[in-house]
Design an enzyme around this catalytic site. Structure first.
Site, PDB file in Angstrom:
ATOM      1  CG  HIS A   1      -0.476  -0.558   2.369  1.00 37.37           C
ATOM      2  ND1 HIS A   1      -0.102  -1.720   2.786  1.00 37.37           N
ATOM      3  CD2 HIS A   1       0.109   0.093   3.501  1.00 37.37           C
ATOM      4  CE1 HIS A   1       0.366  -1.872   3.990  1.00 37.37           C
ATOM      5  NE2 HIS A   1       0.268  -0.513   4.483  1.00 37.37           N
TER       6      HIS A   1
ATOM      7  CB  CYS B   1       1.586  -5.026  16.635  1.00 32.72           C
ATOM      8  SG  CYS B   1       0.730  -4.057  15.356  1.00 32.72           S
TER       9      CYS B   1
END
Length: 657
Positions: A67, A172
């Site tokens: 992306h 995360c």
């Protein structure tokens, strides 16, 4: 979110023959440009490839979601390539992933914080469903593929009765793909096991799907699948818990749920405003606990290093055309008639000021990860001692800060002492507020002061003196022996007390024309450049990443700062794994320095940055030594870390390198 609204049949390519990541991105970007989603194909591809350097966009089960966020994107869209033959060389979460299905996301820059994360998380979650993925892989036409994009199975959870409820929190370091995929993996495993699993994601958009008070009351257990400290952990008082890494649910979600219900690590407990974890059965290993705490400290410290390096870099680069790279820090430029020189001078000083907060921030969040809020104050003070701020405020000239070793020792001490006091001190309900506000801070801060005053500062001061005597006594050992000593001491702690002692001696020897500064200046730049290089070339050398996302971002900064002679950019690597990093740094600095000296390089000036290289006598010998040292550090780190990762994988564990 209806995915089909963000693409069209002309952006979906089925069973195409493309053999590399670059060719796939090129083709899909071209299609996006032709369909009017992009104003510039080249600018968008540049943004995508820059993002590829940050962290893996390959996932597992043959999937990849590259992306790019760019001004060249006119409207949010994505293109898809289903490959006829899998691509093996695509950096992925699963090192064995062979990519067959690629989604390329194009996001306008102004929507980077919203559309980007929603689309990426939605795709990540849907693709965890094997039946959904199977429909995409079996679609015969672009039209069928479009239909399958928004065709979701009704989850059995909606009509299923559950006897047990397990809550999940995932987080995360990046807060994107892993956070959502771990949550989906656990929810899916729960449906298979007949256990109600409800997840809260603490990602890049903050807390999503926060657990309500009613839901928490129903919980039989909670799983913390996190790589960083959990937010608002006090909500879960009394609930049995399991603590694990965020990537673990992707491999063994079922066993984690079973462990949470039948063999939990302990219960989350709280004393009014303070939170602690009481391990009733299976305590987390001390080394694993320390490693996670260090990781948390590093994740908060990295932006400090980046910001400081950028400020100093701007100042140095701005002053370079005027020949003031080394003079711009002189106080006379603070009131110079040229306003540009004044700004550059203060930017340089500002960067140095920011660096002073590096260890306090690290110490504070290291202690926080161990003891929650109770550890923040003493950890911050310990980091301030490690940075040498007490010498500044006490007016002590020539004081040697303890550096990263001091920050590590004082931060861990602050965390464990705060945790111990929080667990052991029992007060009546009316006096509970005194514990976090008065008793724990008073005891821990005083303890950190005494530890630093009587142990840390004297020890590092003694090391400084011993090293000085050692190097001075080695002057008769010849240029090779002296080069080895100076290089090893310089590379040992990157700006710490041993490094500074070596610098003072080396500069003195050069001032008296006894011995040049060649090994000193090379050993300043070799470790940060070598470590930064390792984070870039690892996937090309061994076919996979051996550094996590945090260290890859740090590596880019370390490489840049290395060229302007700021070795602090490499400190997170040393804090994360000193046993690996320090010996490799020392050996690399020695090899590079000795090579340059043998080949005839001579540098008498204390100018290790790139603008000082033209002043070196025998520049090619100097650059040869630099190449030898940096390449040794890069390759040694890559191969040693790869071996340790493979060993951990064979043992069924998650590597924490």
């Amino acid at each position: 979110m209806e995915l089909r609204k963000m693409t069209q049949e002309g952006l979906i390519f089925l069973d195409v023959k493309l053999s590399s990541k670059e060719s796939i991105i090129e083709k899909l970007s071209g299609a996006l440009f032709e369909r009017g989603a992009l104003s510039s194909k080249e600018e968008f591809i540049k943004a995508v490839m820059e993002r590829e350097q940050v962290s893996a966009t390959g996932l597992e089960a043959g999937l990849a979601i590259p992306h790019g966020k760019s001004k060249a994107v006119k409207k949010a869209a994505f293109a898809v390539a289903r490959l006829k033959d899998p691509v093996n060389k695509w950096e992925s979460i699963d090192p064995n992933n062979k990519v067959k299905l690629v989604f390329l996301l194009a996001i306008p820059e102004e929507e980077a914080g919203s559309t980007h994360l929603r689309l990426l998380s939605e795709l990540s979650v849907r693709l965890m469903d094997s039946s959904y993925l199977n429909r995409l892989m079996l679609a015969k036409t672009s039209s069928e593929f479009m239909t399958a994009l928004d065709q979701k199975d009704e989850k059995a959870a909606q009509n299923q009765d559950y006897d047990k409820t397990v809550l999940v929190i995932t987080a995360c370091a990046a807060g994107i793909a892993h956070t959502y995929m771990a949550a989906e993996a656990l929810e899916k495993a729960g449906r298979e096991m007949g256990v109600r699993v409800v997840s809260e994601k603490q990602g890049a958009n903050g807390i999503e799907d926060a657990h309500t008070a009613d839901l928490i009351k129903q919980a039989d257990a909670i799983i913390f699948a996190t790589d960083i400290a959990t937010k608002n952990k006090e909500r879960f008082k009394g609930i049995p818990f399991v603590q694990t890494r965020v990537a673990d649910p992707l491999k063994n979600a079922n066993s984690l749920i079973d462990r949470a219900l039948n063999r939990p690590d302990g219960k989350v407990t709280v004393d009014e405003n303070e939170v602690r974890t009481e391990n009733n059965r299976q305590k987390q290993g001390i080394l694993a606990e320390m490693a996670q705490a260090v990781l948390t400290g590093i994740s908060y410290m990295i932006p400090i290093i980046v910001a400081a390096g950028l400020m100093i870099g701007i100042a140095k680069l701005g002053s370079m055309p005027f020949g003031l790279v080394n003079e711009i820090s002189d106080i006379k430029y603070a009131t110079h008639s040229n306003e540009l020189f004044v700004i550059l001078h203060h930017l340089d000083k500002f960067g140095g000021l920011i660096f002073k907060f590096m260890y306090p921030v690290f110490g504070a969040f290291l202690a926080y990860a161990l003891a929650d809020r109770a550890g923040i104050v003493s950890g911050l003070i310990g980091g301030a001692f490690a940075a040498g701020l007490h010498y500044t405020f006490w007016g002590i000239e020539g004081g040697i800060p303890s550096g990263f070793l001091g920050a590590l020792i004082l931060g861990l001490t602050a965390g464990y002492l705060s945790k111990f006091l929080n667990e052991k001190i029992k007060l009546s309900k009316n006096l509970q507020a005194m514990k976090p506000m008065l008793i724990i801070p008073a005891i821990t801060v005083l303890s950190i002061f005494l530890l630093n005053f009587y142990v840390i500062d004297p020890v590092f001061g003694g090391l400084n003196l011993a090293l000085r005597n050692w190097i001075e006594g080695a002057q008769g050992s010849g240029e090779i022996g002296l080069s080895i000593l100076i290089a090893a001491a310089t590379a040992f702690d990157l700006g710490g007390p041993i490094n500074k002692a070596a610098g003072a001696i080396a500069i003195g020897l050069a001032a008296d024309q006894i011995f040049p500064l060649t090994p000193r200046v090379l050993s300043i730049v070799i470790p940060p450049i070598g470590l930064g290089l390792a984070t870039i070339i690892d996937k090309y050398v061994v076919g996979r990443r051996v550094f996590d996302e945090n260290l890859r971002i740090t590596g880019n900064t370390s490489l840049l700062l290395g060229f302007i002679a700021i070795s602090e950019g490499a400190i997170p690597f040393m804090l994360r794994n000193p046993i690996i990093t320090i010996p490799i740094n020392i050996l690399g600095a020695i090899l590079g320095s000795v090579t340059a000296v043998i080949l005839g390089a001579v540098q008498w000036y204390p100018l290790p940055a790139i603008w000082g290289w033209p002043l070196v006598e025998g520049i090619w010998a100097y650059l040869g030594g630099l190449a030898v040292g940096t390449l040794f550090i890069a390759f040694a780190n890559i191969f040693i870390r790869l071996a340790l990762i493979k060993k951990a994988e064979r043992n069924g564990k998650t590597s924490k390198l």
